[in-house]
Write a protein that holds these residues in place. Structure first.
Motif, PDB file in Angstrom:
ATOM      1  N   HIS A  68      -2.926  -4.095  12.717  1.00 50.43           N
ATOM      2  CA  HIS A  68      -4.055  -3.252  13.123  1.00 50.43           C
ATOM      3  C   HIS A  68      -4.940  -2.817  11.961  1.00 50.43           C
ATOM      4  CE1 HIS A  68      -2.989  -3.035  17.306  1.00 50.43           C
ATOM      5  NE2 HIS A  68      -1.745  -2.809  16.963  1.00 50.43           N
ATOM      6  N   CYS A  69      -4.348  -2.313  10.879  1.00 49.38           N
ATOM      7  CA  CYS A  69      -5.179  -1.760   9.793  1.00 49.38           C
ATOM      8  C   CYS A  69      -5.263  -2.675   8.574  1.00 49.38           C
ATOM      9  CB  CYS A  69      -4.665  -0.380   9.377  1.00 49.38           C
ATOM     10  SG  CYS A  69      -3.084  -0.410   8.495  1.00 49.38           S
ATOM     11  N   SER A  70      -4.505  -3.767   8.564  1.00 50.87           N
ATOM     12  CA  SER A  70      -4.500  -4.766   7.495  1.00 50.87           C
ATOM     13  C   SER A  70      -3.964  -4.263   6.161  1.00 50.87           C
ATOM     14  CB  SER A  70      -5.896  -5.363   7.290  1.00 50.87           C
ATOM     15  OG  SER A  70      -6.315  -6.001   8.470  1.00 50.87           O
ATOM     16  N   ALA A  71      -3.218  -3.146   6.157  1.00 54.42           N
ATOM     17  CA  ALA A  71      -2.589  -2.680   4.926  1.00 54.42           C
ATOM     18  C   ALA A  71      -1.503  -3.672   4.518  1.00 54.42           C
ATOM     19  CB  ALA A  71      -1.979  -1.292   5.128  1.00 54.42           C
ATOM     20  N   THR A 116       2.302   4.054  10.239  1.00 51.78           N
ATOM     21  CA  THR A 116       1.212   4.805  10.848  1.00 51.78           C
ATOM     22  C   THR A 116       0.754   4.145  12.146  1.00 51.78           C
ATOM     23  OG1 THR A 116       0.473   5.568   8.698  1.00 51.78           O
ATOM     24  CG2 THR A 116      -1.126   5.707  10.497  1.00 51.78           C
ATOM     25  N   CYS A 117       0.511   2.842  12.107  1.00 52.48           N
ATOM     26  CA  CYS A 117       0.039   2.133  13.300  1.00 52.48           C
ATOM     27  C   CYS A 117       1.148   2.027  14.358  1.00 52.48           C
ATOM     28  CB  CYS A 117      -0.493   0.752  12.918  1.00 52.48           C
ATOM     29  SG  CYS A 117      -2.020   0.838  11.958  1.00 52.48           S
ATOM     30  N   TYR A 120       0.825  -1.205   0.000  1.00 50.22           N
ATOM     31  CA  TYR A 120       0.000   0.000   0.000  1.00 50.22           C
ATOM     32  C   TYR A 120       0.865   1.264   0.000  1.00 50.22           C
ATOM     33  CZ  TYR A 120      -3.241   3.580   1.570  1.00 50.22           C
ATOM     34  OH  TYR A 120      -3.973   4.727   1.677  1.00 50.22           O
ATOM     35  N   LEU A 160       3.616  -4.281  11.687  1.00 52.70           N
ATOM     36  CA  LEU A 160       2.901  -3.006  11.685  1.00 52.70           C
ATOM     37  C   LEU A 160       3.368  -2.121  10.550  1.00 52.70           C
ATOM     38  CD1 LEU A 160       3.112  -2.070  15.480  1.00 52.70           C
ATOM     39  CD2 LEU A 160       1.148  -3.007  14.283  1.00 52.70           C
ATOM     40  N   CYS A 161       2.484  -1.225  10.107  1.00 49.09           N
ATOM     41  CA  CYS A 161       2.870  -0.171   9.174  1.00 49.09           C
ATOM     42  C   CYS A 161       3.393   0.992  10.003  1.00 49.09           C
ATOM     43  CB  CYS A 161       1.683   0.258   8.310  1.00 49.09           C
ATOM     44  SG  CYS A 161       0.342   1.060   9.210  1.00 49.09           S
ATOM     45  N   CYS A 191      -0.377  -5.372   7.992  1.00 51.39           N
ATOM     46  CA  CYS A 191      -0.348  -4.675   9.272  1.00 51.39           C
ATOM     47  C   CYS A 191      -1.354  -5.333  10.220  1.00 51.39           C
ATOM     48  CB  CYS A 191      -0.659  -3.195   9.079  1.00 51.39           C
ATOM     49  SG  CYS A 191      -0.734  -2.282  10.645  1.00 51.39           S
TER      50      CYS A 191
END
Length: 65
Positions: free
Chosen positions: A21-24, A61-62, A4, A58-59, A19
């Motif tokens: 948390h956000c699944s990116a 952002t997270c 992403y 994690l990405c 990720c």
């Protein structure tokens, strides 16, 4: 599946993971790996951390959140 964060920059790279948390989708360059404690919970004896550690992907952002 493609990363992403790379797509946001106009680059196409294959994803290596998601990720937590956000699944990116994330490539090897953008994925961040952190250690996660593994907890054993016993109703009568309580909880305790086990010596082995897990991992969470994690990405940026997270991870910053």
């Amino acid at each position: 599946m493609e990363c992403y964060q790379c797509l946001q920059a106009g680059v196409t790279r294959e994803a290596a993971g998601l990720c937590h948390h956000c699944s990116a989708a994330l490539c090897a360059e953008h994925v961040r790996v952190i250690e996660d404690s593994v907890v054993l919970t016993n109703i009568l004896a309580g909880s305790r951390d086990l010596p082995k550690r897990g991992r969470i992907l994690l990405c940026d952002t997270c991870k910053a959140a």
